[in-house]
Design an enzyme around this catalytic site. Structure first.
Site, PDB file in Angstrom:
ATOM      1  N   LYS A  96       0.853  -1.199   0.000  1.00  8.57           N
ATOM      2  CA  LYS A  96       0.000   0.000   0.000  1.00  8.57           C
ATOM      3  C   LYS A  96       0.883   1.241   0.000  1.00  8.57           C
ATOM      4  O   LYS A  96       1.906   1.269   0.707  1.00  8.57           O
ATOM      5  CB  LYS A  96      -0.881  -0.035   1.258  1.00  8.57           C
ATOM      6  CG  LYS A  96      -1.897   1.091   1.369  1.00  8.57           C
ATOM      7  CD  LYS A  96      -2.745   0.917   2.627  1.00  8.57           C
ATOM      8  CE  LYS A  96      -3.874   1.922   2.707  1.00  8.57           C
ATOM      9  NZ  LYS A  96      -4.737   1.725   3.884  1.00  8.57           N
ATOM     10  N   SER A 133      -9.710   1.704   2.758  1.00 12.24           N
ATOM     11  CA  SER A 133      -8.831   2.438   1.879  1.00 12.24           C
ATOM     12  C   SER A 133      -7.796   1.566   1.172  1.00 12.24           C
ATOM     13  O   SER A 133      -7.227   1.998   0.173  1.00 12.24           O
ATOM     14  CB  SER A 133      -8.104   3.526   2.663  1.00 12.24           C
ATOM     15  OG  SER A 133      -7.283   2.952   3.670  1.00 12.24           O
ATOM     16  N   SER A 164     -10.069  -0.482   6.962  1.00  7.95           N
ATOM     17  CA  SER A 164      -9.435  -0.389   5.634  1.00  7.95           C
ATOM     18  C   SER A 164      -8.738  -1.634   5.129  1.00  7.95           C
ATOM     19  O   SER A 164      -8.334  -1.663   3.971  1.00  7.95           O
ATOM     20  CB  SER A 164      -8.431   0.750   5.624  1.00  7.95           C
ATOM     21  OG  SER A 164      -9.101   1.935   5.329  1.00  7.95           O
TER      22      SER A 164
HETATM   23  N1  GLN Z   1     -13.294   4.165   6.011  1.00  7.74           N
HETATM   24  C1  GLN Z   1     -12.684   4.640   7.228  1.00  7.74           C
HETATM   25  C2  GLN Z   1     -12.309   6.082   7.091  1.00  7.74           C
HETATM   26  O1  GLN Z   1     -12.460   6.615   6.025  1.00  7.74           O
HETATM   27  C3  GLN Z   1     -11.525   3.788   7.584  1.00  7.74           C
HETATM   28  C4  GLN Z   1     -10.316   4.069   6.804  1.00  7.74           C
HETATM   29  C5  GLN Z   1      -9.146   3.257   7.251  1.00  7.74           C
HETATM   30  O2  GLN Z   1      -9.300   2.260   7.948  1.00  7.74           O
HETATM   31  N2  GLN Z   1      -7.976   3.743   6.909  1.00  7.74           N
HETATM   32  O3  GLN Z   1     -11.878   6.691   8.025  1.00  7.74           O
END
Ligand code: GLN
Length: 493
Positions: free
Chosen positions: A79, A159, A183
């Site tokens: 990532k 994400s 995410s």
């Molecule tokens: N969807 C969540 C957010 O936008 C989690 C994102 C993540 O785990 N990095 O904060």
């Protein structure tokens, strides 16, 4: 030779050990798969084929000398939130521009030390803020899965969308992601793969671009539970460079994997039965309960009474920490600088131009909830709720060993279908954020298909640092659910 990209990490390790193929051949097959498929999927924002081949050659030499590490020759994607020395790292934000770190994150260093091969940097929501990968400055990554009889491109979740899509489409054998509110687990569920968020502190955060430091945690995305166990084994470590990293030995996660779950107590939290949950997800949850029962587990209803406050509290705590973490992007220290008449204007121009809409929304929310006058009403209250959520889990874990829930309240949606409505987007995280708020380990296992023919995941949650039981139960769940069908390959050019 059969298609090497279809192997699991475990199978590839065996094949390399038996000299059925070389690390170079394994890397090469993946480079070709990326060449053919990445244009349509946009999973890699920076493929690194030359580096991959050089690393694979070095691996082959170590294999020849009998010096194989636990991930020797295994090609992985990373990532773009992980700093990789000399390799552009952007967090998928324009503001980091062409930033090339002069250091390597601890987690990725652990992986290279174990012999793994870097295939490239993977797409994600900008600064990991999102649930669909649509906020990436490099454009949305696409899910290899499609609905039955429908060619609409679906989001891979976020994400860590690029990580999930790349694993699901066989563009790498496994990937490394991060999970602040879901995410890793949500994109894993959307793409039919396994995703594990370890206990907060199990993996070092050093060298990972920070989003919300009290919630961020690195973890693996893999084709199987066993592969996830192998990856975590290497990723996890105590790191003096991260004061929140836990100083306790990393157990052998694969040892008890096949021990079964006879006698384990599995809790079903009643508060996770939310209004409007699609029937196919309800059904899958019920099936999961039956599978666990059939495998000898004892099922028990439990209550996590503060669940409904988790999502709003998360969307205060996470933006608050983000607004503070992102203050460092000022046009001076990293990446992009947009000139102005004076210093202040240069800051303003750089940040206005460099950050995308979702990131700006988070910074605004974060600074608001931290500002004098609102701090007590929002931030402090959210922190108190966080404690209550943690206490709920502590109470539940007095009675049961694990919890079983759906990973997401809905299957993958189409690109653009939800992005106009931030609150709807945030609702994706309703079953995953609780785990981050409490610092617990959580695992998403592919468990079936929605009525639309797209993957769905079930989530297991364990006590702090009990990844062993989590993986053991995940393995049993995976066995019971059986493999999902393979998505039809429409992405190769
Ligand atoms: N969807 C969540 C957010 O936008 C989690 C994102 C993540 O785990 N990095 O904060």
């Amino acid at each position: 030779m059969s298609d090497l990209t279809k192997l699991t990490i475990t199978e590839a390790r065996d094949g390399l050990a038996a000299k059925e193929f070389s690390a170079k051949e394994l890397a090469d097959s993946h480079i070709r798969a990326i060449d053919a498929g990445n244009e349509a999927l946009n999973a890699y924002i920076l493929p690194t084929p030359e580096k991959a081949l050089a690393m694979a050659e070095a691996s082959d030499q170590r294999i020849a000398r009998g010096e194989s590490g636990p991930l020797e020759g295994i090609p992985l994607g990373i990532k773009d939130l992980f700093c990789t020395k000399g390799v552009r790292t952007t967090a998928c934000s324009q503001i980091l521009d062409d930033f090339k770190p002069t250091y390597e994150s601890t987690v990725t260093q652990n992986i290279w030390d174990a012999g793994a091969v870097l295939l490239g940097k993977l797409n994600n929501d900008e600064f990991a803020m999102g649930s669909s990968n649509e906020s990436s400055a490099f454009g949305c990554c696409v899910n290899p899965w499609r609905r039955n009889g429908d060619e609409t491109n679906l989001v891979p979740g976020g994400s860590s969308g690029g990580s999930a899509s790349a694993v699901a489409a066989n563009l790498c054998l496994g990937a490394v992601g991060t999970d602040t509110g879901g995410s890793i687990r949500q994109p894993a569920a959307f793409t039919g793969i396994v995703g594990l968020k370890p206990t907060y502190g199990r993996c070092s955060r050093w060298g990972i671009v920070a989003f919300a430091s009290s919630l961020d945690q690195a973890g693996p995305l893999a084709k199987t539970v066993e592969d996830a166990a192998l990856l975590l084994q290497v990723m996890a470590s105590h790191d003096p460079k991260d004061t929140t990293s836990i100083d306790t030995p990393v157990p052998d996660y694969r040892k008890g994997l096949r021990n079964g779950i006879k006698g384990l107590k599995i809790g079903i939290p009643e508060e996770y039965r939310v209004d409007g949950m699609p029937e196919d997800i309800e059904d899958l949850w019920r099936k999961g309960i039956d599978w666990m029962k059939a495998a000898g587990a004892e099922i028990q209803e439990v209550s996590l009474p503060h669940t409904k406050y988790a999502l709003p509290a998360y969307y205060i705590v996470a933006p608050a920490e983000a607004s503070s973490n992102l203050a460092r992007y000022d046009g001076v220290r990293y990446g992009q600088r947009i000139p102005g008449d004076d210093l202040l204007e240069m800051y303003e121009n750089s940040r206005a131009e460099g950050f995308g809409a979702e990131v700006k929304r988070r910074i605004l929310i974060g600074t608001y909830v931290l500002s004098a006058g609102y701090y007590d009403a929002y931030y402090q209250k959210a922190q108190k709720i966080r404690t209550l959520i943690k206490n709920d889990f502590t109470d539940a874990f007095e009675k049961v060993d694990l919890l079983l829930t759906p990973t997401t309240p809905a299957p993958a949606f189409g690109i653009g279908e939800v992005s106009g409505d931030p609150v709807q987007m945030y609702l994706n995280d309703v079953f995953t954020v609780t785990v981050n708020m409490a610092g617990l380990p959580g695992l998403s296992v592919p468990a079936g298909l929605s009525s639309e023919g797209t993957p769905l995941g079930l989530q297991l949650i364990a006590k702090p640092l009990d990844e062993e039981t989590l993986l053991q139960a995940g393995y049993a769940l995976e066995e019971a659910a059986g493999p999902l069908p393979v998505p039809e390959n429409w992405w190769n050019k």
